[in-house]
Write a protein that holds these residues in place. Structure first.
Motif, PDB file in Angstrom:
ATOM      1  N   ASP A  52       0.837  -1.192   0.000  1.00 23.73           N
ATOM      2  CA  ASP A  52       0.000   0.000   0.000  1.00 23.73           C
ATOM      3  C   ASP A  52       0.876   1.247   0.000  1.00 23.73           C
ATOM      4  OD1 ASP A  52       0.963   0.340   2.577  1.00 23.73           O
ATOM      5  OD2 ASP A  52      -0.904  -0.272   3.556  1.00 23.73           O
ATOM      6  N   ALA A  53       0.247   2.401   0.140  1.00 23.03           N
ATOM      7  CA  ALA A  53       0.988   3.661   0.077  1.00 23.03           C
ATOM      8  C   ALA A  53       2.016   3.797   1.190  1.00 23.03           C
ATOM      9  CB  ALA A  53      -0.001   4.831   0.135  1.00 23.03           C
ATOM     10  N   ASN A  54       1.834   3.041   2.268  1.00 30.24           N
ATOM     11  CA  ASN A  54       2.777   3.094   3.398  1.00 30.24           C
ATOM     12  C   ASN A  54       3.858   2.022   3.308  1.00 30.24           C
ATOM     13  OD1 ASN A  54       1.364   5.236   4.716  1.00 30.24           O
ATOM     14  ND2 ASN A  54      -0.163   3.742   5.400  1.00 30.24           N
ATOM     15  N   GLY A  55       3.853   1.282   2.220  1.00 30.66           N
ATOM     16  CA  GLY A  55       4.864   0.255   2.047  1.00 30.66           C
ATOM     17  C   GLY A  55       4.549  -1.067   2.720  1.00 30.66           C
ATOM     18  N   VAL A 194      -7.800  -7.318  -9.366  1.00 36.67           N
ATOM     19  CA  VAL A 194      -8.651  -6.613  -8.402  1.00 36.67           C
ATOM     20  C   VAL A 194      -7.840  -5.913  -7.316  1.00 36.67           C
ATOM     21  CG1 VAL A 194     -10.532  -6.850  -6.734  1.00 36.67           C
ATOM     22  CG2 VAL A 194     -10.536  -8.215  -8.823  1.00 36.67           C
ATOM     23  N   LEU A 195      -6.834  -6.579  -6.777  1.00 30.26           N
ATOM     24  CA  LEU A 195      -6.046  -5.960  -5.715  1.00 30.26           C
ATOM     25  C   LEU A 195      -5.278  -4.758  -6.245  1.00 30.26           C
ATOM     26  CD1 LEU A 195      -5.018  -5.861  -2.847  1.00 30.26           C
ATOM     27  CD2 LEU A 195      -3.317  -7.603  -3.424  1.00 30.26           C
ATOM     28  N   GLU A 196      -4.674  -4.878  -7.420  1.00 25.50           N
ATOM     29  CA  GLU A 196      -3.962  -3.751  -8.014  1.00 25.50           C
ATOM     30  C   GLU A 196      -4.911  -2.576  -8.238  1.00 25.50           C
ATOM     31  OE1 GLU A 196      -2.183  -5.117 -11.598  1.00 25.50           O
ATOM     32  OE2 GLU A 196      -0.465  -6.061 -10.601  1.00 25.50           O
ATOM     33  N   LEU A 197      -6.107  -2.886  -8.743  1.00 26.97           N
ATOM     34  CA  LEU A 197      -7.094  -1.844  -9.019  1.00 26.97           C
ATOM     35  C   LEU A 197      -7.538  -1.153  -7.734  1.00 26.97           C
ATOM     36  CD1 LEU A 197      -8.971  -0.365 -10.969  1.00 26.97           C
ATOM     37  CD2 LEU A 197     -10.585  -2.268 -10.745  1.00 26.97           C
ATOM     38  N   ASN A 198      -7.793  -1.922  -6.687  1.00 31.90           N
ATOM     39  CA  ASN A 198      -8.231  -1.321  -5.425  1.00 31.90           C
ATOM     40  C   ASN A 198      -7.132  -0.505  -4.764  1.00 31.90           C
ATOM     41  OD1 ASN A 198     -10.916  -2.116  -5.415  1.00 31.90           O
ATOM     42  ND2 ASN A 198     -10.484  -4.087  -4.439  1.00 31.90           N
ATOM     43  N   LEU A 199      -5.883  -0.928  -4.921  1.00 31.46           N
ATOM     44  CA  LEU A 199      -4.775  -0.128  -4.395  1.00 31.46           C
ATOM     45  C   LEU A 199      -4.692   1.209  -5.119  1.00 31.46           C
ATOM     46  CD1 LEU A 199      -1.926  -2.774  -3.905  1.00 31.46           C
ATOM     47  CD2 LEU A 199      -3.064  -1.438  -2.122  1.00 31.46           C
ATOM     48  N   ALA A 200      -4.866   1.172  -6.429  1.00 37.94           N
ATOM     49  CA  ALA A 200      -4.831   2.417  -7.200  1.00 37.94           C
ATOM     50  C   ALA A 200      -6.026   3.293  -6.854  1.00 37.94           C
ATOM     51  CB  ALA A 200      -4.852   2.097  -8.700  1.00 37.94           C
TER      52      ALA A 200
END
Length: 206
Positions: A52-55, A194-200
């Motif tokens: 995620d954005a926090n690594g 799906v996971l890549e999309l939700n992270l974005a």
């Protein structure tokens, strides 16, 4: 030469060959493969982990996970995320119990589950049950599929946009940006991770 000495010598050769094989095939070769993989393809070699954005590691690009409502996730919270396809692996997306449902297309348990899933999706996404893509209501052979079809992702755009206060166009563009084409241009079908999309999605601001 006495038989005892011949047997002893043969035994020594066998032991040395075993030790050599263990060192070469059990240590040197695996280390060489691991080293090349770490240099050439470090991401896939280490499980294609996504952060995620926090690594913080939140999963693997190769193993699906649930974003659906549950005892710990409210329906309102689940509406903010793109949903994965169903899973029959263990209690769901269990990499230690990868498997399909093994139910035939005419099995009443399967058809009932599909009808229920269609009704739930139709209600959540405000769509006609007849238009719901097959991957939205059926599990993959492994139960771990991390991808959905672009059609299923597009169907969810309006719900996600409304739940997050974003424009439909912004969310649809995000789906397009995370749609992977056919391998080598002709193998398989286009997919959306799906996971890549939700992270974005978490980084998207309207």
């Amino acid at each position: 030469m006495p038989r005892s000495r011949t047997a002893l010598r043969s035994g020594g050769v066998a032991i040395r060959l075993t030790l050599l094989s263990t060192v070469v095939l059990g240590i040197a070769y695996p280390l060489a493969v691991w080293g090349v993989a770490q240099v050439a393809l470090p991401g896939p070699a280490n499980g294609s982990l996504l952060r995620d954005a926090n690594g913080v590691v939140v999963g693997s690009a190769h193993i699906g996970q649930s974003f659906a409502a549950s005892k710990t996730v409210s329906a309102a919270s689940a509406a903010r995320w793109f949903q994965s396809r169903p899973s029959a692996a263990g209690t769901g997306y269990d990499a230690n119990a990868s498997s399909p449902s093994n139910l035939g297309p005419n099995n009443p348990t399967l058809t009932h589950a599909i009808d229920q899933a269609k009704a739930a999706i139709a209600k959540a996404d405000h769509v006609d049950p007849a238009t719901i893509p097959a991957d939205a209501v059926t599990a993959s052979g492994s139960g771990l599929d991390p991808d959905i079809s672009p059609a299923y992702a597009d169907e969810q755009v309006a719900r996600v946009a409304a739940a997050r206060g974003l424009s439909v166009t912004a969310v649809r563009n995000l789906v397009a940006a995370h749609t992977h084409g056919r391998q080598l241009g002709f193998l398989g079908e286009p997919t959306v991770n799906v996971l890549e999309l939700n992270l974005a999605l978490t980084a998207l601001h309207d």
